[in-house]
Design a protein around this motif. Structure first.
Motif, PDB file in Angstrom:
ATOM      1  N   TYR A  32       6.620 -80.673  54.869  1.00 11.97           N
ATOM      2  CA  TYR A  32       5.757 -79.588  55.358  1.00 11.97           C
ATOM      3  C   TYR A  32       4.350 -79.865  54.866  1.00 11.97           C
ATOM      4  O   TYR A  32       4.018 -79.593  53.698  1.00 11.97           O
ATOM      5  CB  TYR A  32       6.247 -78.235  54.816  1.00 11.97           C
ATOM      6  CG  TYR A  32       7.705 -77.969  55.110  1.00 11.97           C
ATOM      7  CD1 TYR A  32       8.117 -77.537  56.370  1.00 11.97           C
ATOM      8  CD2 TYR A  32       8.675 -78.185  54.140  1.00 11.97           C
ATOM      9  CE1 TYR A  32       9.458 -77.311  56.649  1.00 11.97           C
ATOM     10  CE2 TYR A  32      10.020 -77.965  54.407  1.00 11.97           C
ATOM     11  CZ  TYR A  32      10.406 -77.530  55.660  1.00 11.97           C
ATOM     12  OH  TYR A  32      11.736 -77.313  55.926  1.00 11.97           O
ATOM     13  N   GLN A  34       1.574 -78.431  55.661  1.00 10.39           N
ATOM     14  CA  GLN A  34       0.698 -77.261  55.462  1.00 10.39           C
ATOM     15  C   GLN A  34       0.763 -76.732  54.028  1.00 10.39           C
ATOM     16  O   GLN A  34      -0.177 -76.118  53.551  1.00 10.39           O
ATOM     17  CB  GLN A  34       1.024 -76.138  56.468  1.00 10.39           C
ATOM     18  CG  GLN A  34       2.342 -75.418  56.279  1.00 10.39           C
ATOM     19  CD  GLN A  34       3.473 -76.069  57.052  1.00 10.39           C
ATOM     20  OE1 GLN A  34       3.501 -77.271  57.236  1.00 10.39           O
ATOM     21  NE2 GLN A  34       4.424 -75.274  57.508  1.00 10.39           N
ATOM     22  N   TYR A  42      17.430 -80.985  55.108  1.00  8.74           N
ATOM     23  CA  TYR A  42      16.728 -79.706  55.209  1.00  8.74           C
ATOM     24  C   TYR A  42      17.489 -78.566  54.523  1.00  8.74           C
ATOM     25  O   TYR A  42      16.996 -77.451  54.458  1.00  8.74           O
ATOM     26  CB  TYR A  42      16.415 -79.350  56.673  1.00  8.74           C
ATOM     27  CG  TYR A  42      17.620 -79.080  57.533  1.00  8.74           C
ATOM     28  CD1 TYR A  42      18.193 -80.091  58.290  1.00  8.74           C
ATOM     29  CD2 TYR A  42      18.199 -77.814  57.594  1.00  8.74           C
ATOM     30  CE1 TYR A  42      19.313 -79.855  59.073  1.00  8.74           C
ATOM     31  CE2 TYR A  42      19.302 -77.566  58.380  1.00  8.74           C
ATOM     32  CZ  TYR A  42      19.868 -78.597  59.113  1.00  8.74           C
ATOM     33  OH  TYR A  42      20.975 -78.355  59.877  1.00  8.74           O
ATOM     34  N   SER A 133       6.117 -81.260  59.644  1.00  8.02           N
ATOM     35  CA  SER A 133       5.402 -80.080  60.117  1.00  8.02           C
ATOM     36  C   SER A 133       3.919 -80.282  59.820  1.00  8.02           C
ATOM     37  O   SER A 133       3.531 -80.491  58.672  1.00  8.02           O
ATOM     38  CB  SER A 133       5.928 -78.838  59.387  1.00  8.02           C
ATOM     39  OG  SER A 133       5.063 -77.758  59.607  1.00  8.02           O
ATOM     40  N   ASN A 136       1.181 -74.422  60.051  1.00 10.20           N
ATOM     41  CA  ASN A 136       2.044 -73.239  60.215  1.00 10.20           C
ATOM     42  C   ASN A 136       1.629 -72.375  61.416  1.00 10.20           C
ATOM     43  O   ASN A 136       2.168 -71.281  61.602  1.00 10.20           O
ATOM     44  CB  ASN A 136       2.078 -72.407  58.921  1.00 10.20           C
ATOM     45  CG  ASN A 136       0.906 -71.455  58.796  1.00 10.20           C
ATOM     46  OD1 ASN A 136      -0.164 -71.705  59.337  1.00 10.20           O
ATOM     47  ND2 ASN A 136       1.109 -70.359  58.079  1.00 10.20           N
ATOM     48  N   CYS A 138       1.752 -70.510  64.507  1.00 13.46           N
ATOM     49  CA  CYS A 138       2.908 -70.159  65.353  1.00 13.46           C
ATOM     50  C   CYS A 138       2.690 -68.791  65.973  1.00 13.46           C
ATOM     51  O   CYS A 138       2.192 -67.874  65.311  1.00 13.46           O
ATOM     52  CB  CYS A 138       4.199 -70.167  64.533  1.00 13.46           C
ATOM     53  SG  CYS A 138       5.654 -69.955  65.584  1.00 13.46           S
ATOM     54  N   CYS A 145      12.305 -66.220  59.093  1.00 10.60           N
ATOM     55  CA  CYS A 145      11.337 -67.283  58.834  1.00 10.60           C
ATOM     56  C   CYS A 145      10.441 -66.868  57.652  1.00 10.60           C
ATOM     57  O   CYS A 145      10.771 -65.937  56.910  1.00 10.60           O
ATOM     58  CB  CYS A 145      10.523 -67.533  60.100  1.00 10.60           C
ATOM     59  SG  CYS A 145       9.425 -68.963  59.995  1.00 10.60           S
ATOM     60  N   LYS A 148       4.971 -69.136  55.250  1.00 16.76           N
ATOM     61  CA  LYS A 148       4.592 -70.540  55.071  1.00 16.76           C
ATOM     62  C   LYS A 148       4.701 -71.313  56.382  1.00 16.76           C
ATOM     63  O   LYS A 148       4.039 -72.313  56.580  1.00 16.76           O
ATOM     64  CB  LYS A 148       5.563 -71.223  54.097  1.00 16.76           C
ATOM     65  CG  LYS A 148       5.285 -71.016  52.651  1.00 16.76           C
ATOM     66  CD  LYS A 148       6.324 -71.832  51.882  1.00 16.76           C
ATOM     67  CE  LYS A 148       6.130 -71.707  50.399  1.00 16.76           C
ATOM     68  NZ  LYS A 148       7.116 -72.490  49.640  1.00 16.76           N
ATOM     69  N   HIS A 149       5.608 -70.852  57.233  1.00 18.50           N
ATOM     70  CA  HIS A 149       5.886 -71.587  58.464  1.00 18.50           C
ATOM     71  C   HIS A 149       5.392 -70.895  59.718  1.00 18.50           C
ATOM     72  O   HIS A 149       5.586 -71.399  60.826  1.00 18.50           O
ATOM     73  CB  HIS A 149       7.404 -71.841  58.596  1.00 18.50           C
ATOM     74  CG  HIS A 149       7.975 -72.498  57.382  1.00 18.50           C
ATOM     75  ND1 HIS A 149       7.623 -73.773  57.024  1.00 18.50           N
ATOM     76  CD2 HIS A 149       8.821 -72.048  56.435  1.00 18.50           C
ATOM     77  CE1 HIS A 149       8.240 -74.091  55.899  1.00 18.50           C
ATOM     78  NE2 HIS A 149       8.963 -73.067  55.510  1.00 18.50           N
ATOM     79  N   SER A 150       4.828 -69.725  59.564  1.00 18.74           N
ATOM     80  CA  SER A 150       4.365 -68.989  60.740  1.00 18.74           C
ATOM     81  C   SER A 150       3.069 -68.244  60.413  1.00 18.74           C
ATOM     82  O   SER A 150       3.044 -67.357  59.547  1.00 18.74           O
ATOM     83  CB  SER A 150       5.436 -67.986  61.190  1.00 18.74           C
ATOM     84  OG  SER A 150       4.840 -66.980  61.973  1.00 18.74           O
ATOM     85  N   THR A 207       8.191 -80.507  63.711  1.00 22.62           N
ATOM     86  CA  THR A 207       8.589 -79.109  63.633  1.00 22.62           C
ATOM     87  C   THR A 207       7.349 -78.269  63.334  1.00 22.62           C
ATOM     88  O   THR A 207       6.236 -78.765  63.358  1.00 22.62           O
ATOM     89  CB  THR A 207       9.707 -78.931  62.577  1.00 22.62           C
ATOM     90  OG1 THR A 207      10.175 -77.597  62.621  1.00 22.62           O
ATOM     91  CG2 THR A 207       9.223 -79.253  61.167  1.00 22.62           C
ATOM     92  N   GLY A 209       5.739 -74.187  61.927  1.00 24.27           N
ATOM     93  CA  GLY A 209       4.975 -73.642  63.050  1.00 24.27           C
ATOM     94  C   GLY A 209       5.468 -74.038  64.442  1.00 24.27           C
ATOM     95  O   GLY A 209       6.595 -74.480  64.609  1.00 24.27           O
TER      96      GLY A 209
END
Ligand code: SF4
Length: 456
Positions: A32, A34, A42, A133, A136, A138, A145, A148-150, A207, A209
């Protein structure tokens, strides 16, 4: 030899190194950029990539000192605690196919095996599979979720604050930094590593986001057009909920890369845990009408496969069959041409969700909810036929059977149940309040459970 037999054939070979050895720790990585974190595979929790390690060598995006010590533990027959997902499945008995066993069979080549067996424990490995990734950004904020990812989730927490009424998944955002894509030192390290790692890479999976919203994704697609990698399989995880213009652009790029043999293969992965309003509830931002437009456009305009990632969670339990029925419908519509190709174009996998606890199916009372699981399994069984492309395969049946068995045999302490159920009520009450949704109307089969959780 069917898939399950093939997996079992590799068990004694891998045991030569150690009974807990997993090639994914060496050859599979998720990074990741970001937040500057990685894990292999994973399932274990991601850990921080030290900036001083990537300054010296960008391959530390994968070969961190922490990961090297986990590899050493496996070489010595130990079980790294982050891999509990697999140990749980293996504790059910020898017949159960864990991801460790499946990946060992999939990754094994004599050369890779020898390199690990005879090389130093702390050697740097160019992995065969990378999930990356770039940022993030999205347009979705799926409940389980994380900010951190969106970026949408991040914004919600900025506007409303963390979910303070729960113990699990409060989603505080003040303890981590999200780097901007343009000025991110980890993105810079990625492009430094890319010429070297791409030489031996088999699969690259982008991946998020949402990758289609990130510049680096398009830069990579253009780079592959100019500098082909004919042995590379390129995968993208997309929510398929973006503007049609971006899907059309993707179709153009993917078709061109595959037709000109600039890459070996191209696959789309998309998340969907059930169907209808419940699916839109779980994945805030999902508009099924737009999603279906994008899905059908992609399937009609490319001859390429698409895989559903079904994260089996508490909200899937009562209505999973709706999605299974859709998959059968789509399998009838979309097959490879010529039709004698023996692989499905519409595919799915059913990993189960481990956290946050309020989304974990194991906090449900088994007597009330196992019947749903048996019924889904029965539906798959009735529609399983390895010789037909519009049916389910035996491996899919086996994979879902292990989810059912896992739910059946997992018994949490009263304390953990109490915590999970309390969080379940408080979480979805707050979620409805912030997102303007209605849990009870969307999940009538769970409404009674929701009410009882209020008294935990
Ligand atoms: S043992 Fe399981 S969780 Fe650990 S790296 Fe291998 S596949 Fe992943």
């Amino acid at each position: 030899m069917n898939n399950v037999d093939k997996i079992k054939k590799f068990i004694p070979i891998m045991n030569e190194i150690s009974p807990t050895f997993c090639m994914a720790k060496w050859h599979h990585t998720t990074i990741y950029l970001q937040t500057g974190e990685t894990h292999s595979c994973y399932h274990p929790r991601p850990h921080k990539i030290p900036l001083n390690e990537i300054e010296i060598d960008p391959s530390a995006l994968h070969n961190t000192s922490q990961k090297k010590h986990e590899r050493l533990e496996m070489l010595n027959g130990g079980k790294p605690s982050g891999c509990q997902y697999c140990w749980n499945i293996e504790d059910l008995g020898e017949d159960y196919v864990s991801d460790r066993k499946e990946r060992n069979a999939a990754i094994h080549t004599p050369e890779r095996f020898e390199q690990i067996k005879t090389g130093p424990w702390d050697q740097n490995i160019n992995p065969e599979y990378i999930e990356i990734s770039f940022g993030n950004e999205c347009n979705f904020k799926c409940g389980y979720c994380h900010p951190k990812h969106s970026s949408s989730y991040h914004k919600e927490i900025k506007d409303f604050g963390p979910y303070t009424t729960v113990k699990n998944h409060r989603n505080d955002i003040d303890w981590f930094k999200v780097y901007e894509e343009d000025t991110n030192p980890y993105v810079e390290a990625w492009w430094r590593w890319w010429p070297e790692v791409s030489k031996t890479l088999n699969i690259l999976r982008i991946t998020g986001g949402e990758p289609l919203l990130q510049k680096s994704t398009w830069r990579l697609l253009e780079d592959l057009d100019k500098n082909p990698l004919p042995n590379l399989e390129l995968n993208i995880n997309s929510n398929f909920g973006v503007k049609p213009l971006l899907i059309d652009r993707l179709i153009f790029r993917a078709n061109r890369l595959v037709a000109d043999k600039k890459i070996k293969d191209f696959k789309i992965f998309t998340s969907m845990d059930t169907w209808g309003k419940p699916a839109e509830y779980i994945r805030t931002g999902l508009d099924l009408e737009l999603w279906e437009r994008n899905f059908h456009q992609y399937m009609k305009d490319t001859g390429l496969p698409l895989t559903f990632m079904i994260t089996f969670n508490i909200l899937t339990v009562t209505n999973f069959q709706r999605l299974l029925e859709k998959i059968l419908e789509w399998r009838k519509m979309y097959q490879f041409k010529p039709r004698d190709e023996l692989y499905h174009r519409v595919r799915f996998d059913t990993p189960y969700l481990k956290e946050p606890l309020q989304y974990d199916m194991n906090i449900l009372p088994k007597e009330d909810f196992m019947p749903y699981m048996y019924s889904h399994l029965e539906f798959i069984k009735e529609n399983t036929d390895d010789s037909r492309l519009d049916k389910f395969s035996n491996l899919e049946y086996e994979k879902f059977r292990r989810v059912v068995d896992y739910m059946e045999t997992t018994v949490y302490s009263n304390e953990k149940l109490k915590e999970g159920r309390k969080d379940f009520y408080n979480w979805f009450t707050e979620y409805d309040h912030r997102r303007g949704t209605n849990f009870n109307l969307t999940f009538p089969g769970l409404a009674r459970f929701y009410r009882t959780c209020n008294h935990e």
